[in-house]
Design an enzyme around this catalytic site. Sequence first.
Site, short mmCIF file in Angstrom:
data_model
loop_
_atom_site.label_atom_id
_atom_site.label_comp_id
_atom_site.label_asym_id
_atom_site.label_seq_id
_atom_site.Cartn_x
_atom_site.Cartn_y
_atom_site.Cartn_z
N ASN A 14 42.40 24.92 79.19
CA ASN A 14 43.31 25.50 80.19
C ASN A 14 42.46 26.11 81.30
O ASN A 14 41.93 27.20 81.15
CB ASN A 14 44.18 26.57 79.51
N LYS A 16 43.39 27.18 84.13
CA LYS A 16 44.10 28.20 84.94
C LYS A 16 43.88 27.90 86.43
O LYS A 16 43.83 26.73 86.81
CB LYS A 16 43.65 29.59 84.53
N HIS A 94 52.87 30.22 78.65
CA HIS A 94 51.61 30.97 78.56
C HIS A 94 51.87 32.43 78.92
O HIS A 94 52.69 32.72 79.80
CB HIS A 94 50.59 30.35 79.52
N GLU A 96 50.33 34.45 80.69
CA GLU A 96 50.16 34.79 82.11
C GLU A 96 51.40 34.40 82.92
O GLU A 96 51.77 35.09 83.86
CB GLU A 96 48.89 34.12 82.66
N GLU A 164 48.76 32.63 70.57
CA GLU A 164 47.80 33.28 71.45
C GLU A 164 48.10 34.78 71.53
O GLU A 164 48.98 35.19 72.31
CB GLU A 164 47.89 32.70 72.87
N GLY A 170 41.15 36.20 77.27
CA GLY A 170 40.20 36.60 78.30
C GLY A 170 39.51 37.92 78.02
O GLY A 170 38.80 38.44 78.88
N SER A 204 40.11 33.91 73.61
CA SER A 204 38.66 34.15 73.47
C SER A 204 37.97 33.22 72.50
O SER A 204 37.04 33.61 71.79
CB SER A 204 38.39 35.62 73.12
P1 PGA Z 1 40.70 32.55 77.00
O1 PGA Z 1 42.15 32.06 77.44
O2 PGA Z 1 40.10 31.46 76.16
O3 PGA Z 1 39.96 32.77 78.29
O4 PGA Z 1 40.89 33.80 76.22
C1 PGA Z 1 42.97 31.36 76.55
C2 PGA Z 1 44.26 31.02 77.23
O5 PGA Z 1 44.65 31.75 78.15
O6 PGA Z 1 44.91 30.03 76.89
#
Ligand code: PGA
Length: 239
Positions: A14, A16, A94, A96, A164, A170, A204
């Site tokens: 992903n 983003k 997601h 976000e 998640e 992140g 992460s």
């Molecule tokens: P990350 O994000 O691996 O940077 O923690 C995962 C995600 O948002 O799907």
Amino acid sequence: MFNLDEFPSFFIANWKLNGNKSFITEYIKKLQTNTENCLVICPPTIYLNFIKIKYKNLFIGSQDVSIYNEGAYTGEVSVNMLVDNDIKFTIVGHSERRSYFNETNKNILIKSDKLIEKNIIPIICIGETLEQKEKNLTKEILSRQLDECIPTTSNYKNSLIAYEPIWAIGSGLTPTIEQIDEVHSFIKNYDNKYNNFKILYGGSVKSSNSKQITKLENVSGCLIGGASLNIDEFNKIID
Ligand code: PGA
């Protein structure tokens, strides 16, 4: 529709709001595609076709889709447009999108249903906040998300679920291996319907923890954000 059972594991990158044409060209040159696992690159929408045309053998996925089919909805991309561009996967719900763009469980249900109808695999994201985890509400929150986000048309052949934990995205923090196992097992046993679902873990994931996570019987792969932007790191994860 291809068969999800063909693949031992799924690794979804992903990106983003990151990437550009020169980044993509370098990235794909180095990407290790000789794997039996399913690799899906989810770039920003505007680059989906750029990747698809240049690299026909890669799976690509969108990071979202509209709840609308067509009309006066500025900025949106419909399921039919994804079909038209041979997109096989879409990330839905997601955290976000939920927190910055007010996406609700109801929207996620509608999007997932529309995708399934058109043979695109929704990767449906669920997860709890840190506050909810600290109040021991994880299972309650996940139950509600499963009830409200997963359409009745969804099954283990046409959908993926990604657990998640929002506090892990992140942040460099991850649940313990035992916690991941417990939550994935909870999801699989929440209802008979979920027994055979492939549940991915996200939050992460990096090369130093991916092996341990994907070794778990109840984990069928990972949704990877930050670490998927570094091709050497991503190659190590999918190795
Ligand atoms: P990350 O994000 O691996 O940077 O923690 C995962 C995600 O948002 O799907």
